[in-house]
Design a protein around this motif. Structure first.
Motif, short mmCIF file in Angstrom:
data_model
loop_
_atom_site.label_atom_id
_atom_site.label_comp_id
_atom_site.label_asym_id
_atom_site.label_seq_id
_atom_site.Cartn_x
_atom_site.Cartn_y
_atom_site.Cartn_z
N ILE A 189 -10.11 -39.93 52.43
CA ILE A 189 -9.67 -40.64 53.63
C ILE A 189 -10.87 -41.30 54.31
O ILE A 189 -10.80 -42.47 54.72
CB ILE A 189 -8.95 -39.67 54.59
CG1 ILE A 189 -7.63 -39.23 53.96
CG2 ILE A 189 -8.72 -40.31 55.95
CD1 ILE A 189 -6.86 -38.22 54.77
N LYS A 192 -11.80 -44.29 52.52
CA LYS A 192 -10.70 -45.26 52.47
C LYS A 192 -10.13 -45.42 51.07
O LYS A 192 -9.63 -46.48 50.70
CB LYS A 192 -11.14 -46.62 53.03
CG LYS A 192 -11.58 -46.54 54.49
CD LYS A 192 -11.98 -47.89 55.06
CE LYS A 192 -12.40 -47.76 56.52
NZ LYS A 192 -12.81 -49.06 57.10
N ARG A 255 -9.12 -41.64 60.64
CA ARG A 255 -8.66 -42.99 60.32
C ARG A 255 -8.63 -43.86 61.57
O ARG A 255 -8.06 -43.50 62.59
CB ARG A 255 -7.26 -42.95 59.71
CG ARG A 255 -7.22 -42.48 58.27
CD ARG A 255 -5.81 -42.55 57.72
NE ARG A 255 -5.27 -43.91 57.79
CZ ARG A 255 -3.99 -44.21 57.56
NH1 ARG A 255 -3.14 -43.26 57.25
NH2 ARG A 255 -3.58 -45.46 57.62
#
Length: 326
Positions: A189, A192, A255
């Motif tokens: 995460i 990405k 995020r």
């Protein structure tokens, strides 16, 4: 200067270790090479399958893992008690899943007569195998060498595929273990490569989520066993549901395109670990940068350094800043 592995491992202080292996030069472990456009995605399955296979052979449990484009992370737990509980035949059987062994161990495994003059050699081999089957260096060797051979064969080349040594760091308390696990599980995460933990392919967190959907825990990973109690089984002293919630909450904050927040359930875990939210986010996004050596509170770090006769407490300032009570 690199330290001998024996000066980094202290099972007396902790069975948990964070291990990292990186590919050498511009080699690609998995993913797509942005320069040549060649895909190495199929190698993810090589690595994951080997990790899970070794977890069943060694007296070493896998708490977390992730396979990135040019490196991999593992959180391992050494189980000396399991290794010592195996019978001689079980030790040999486990070892023969990896290596051929000797002529004497082959005879012993088949139940054939072992001559009196061979007994000493047999006992020596069994003692050696038992030790190696609870040794992180041997675990990593049995993971990295076959992958390197497969990758070099596929690339039609020879030479080193991995850096000379894998990196390992002791995780000295449950806060360090949980923070490192979350750091490992959130790697895709942060990079990405995935939007959510459940879409992070070839990771321990995806395997745990898939099993949780069926009300189970993956048999190949170290389980979560809840709060400490009498006749405590082996495992991580949290609930699997709470950990998955904590990782999901943290991932949403990491995020940029998500409005994330730490839930009440996750906050209870952080309170138990005595880690403020800001510290937790720092730990789970920059763990490898913050800590190059053992990780834990200063009290745990002092005990670890004393047992290993290390005068310098590497990383003491960051351990105090991010893990000691605020």
């Amino acid at each position: 200067m690199a330290r001998p592995r024996s000066t980094l491992i202290s099972i007396e202080d902790t069975p948990f270790y964070h291990c990292i292996s990186r590919c050498i030069r511009m080699a690609w472990l998995t993913g797509v090479d942005r320069y040549s456009g060649k895909s190495y995605e199929h190698r993810r399955e090589w690595v994951e399958s080997r990790i899970l296979e070794l977890a069943q052979i060694f007296a070493i449990d896998v708490a977390a893992y992730v396979v990135m484009s040019n490196h991999l992370h593992l959180v391992l737990r050494v189980d000396i008690f399991e290794a010592n509980s195996w019978t001689d035949k079980e030790v040999v059987a486990h070892w023969h899943q990896l290596f051929k062994g000797t002529e004497v161990t082959q005879k012993f495994a088949k139940g054939e007569l072992v001559e009196s003059f061979e007994v000493k050699a047999l006992k020596h081999s069994i003692a050696q195998y038992r030790s190696r089957l609870s040794d992180i260096s041997w675990f990593m060797r049995c993971l990295n060498e076959p992958i390197a051979r497969q990758a070099n064969k596929e690339d039609n080349c020879t030479g080193r595929f991995w850096e000379g040594r894998f990196k390992s760091q002791a995780l000295l308390d449950e806060a360090a273990v949980l923070a490192c696990m979350a750091y490992v599980d959130l790697n895709p995460i942060r990079a990405k490569m995935a939007a959510t933990p459940e879409t992070s392919d070839f990771t321990s967190i995806q395997r745990r989520i898939t099993a949780a959907c069926n009300g189970e825990q993956p048999k190949s990973l170290l389980p979560f066993v809840g709060n400490e109690r009498k006749d405590m089984p082996k495992g991580l002293m949290f609930s699997a549901k709470d950990y998955l919630q904590l990782v999901d909450d943290t991932g949403r904050i990491v995020r940029a395109d998500k409005r994330g927040a730490i839930s009440q359930t996750s906050q209870l875990i952080l309170d138990r670990l005595n880690i403020p939210q800001a510290n937790w986010l720092k730990l789970t996004t920059e763990f490898s940068r913050l800590f190059k050596g053992p990780v834990g509170t200063l009290q745990e770090l002092d005990a670890y350094c004393e047992h290993l006769d290390r005068k310098r407490r590497q990383g003491a300032a960051n351990c105090h800043r991010w893990l000691d009570s605020a």
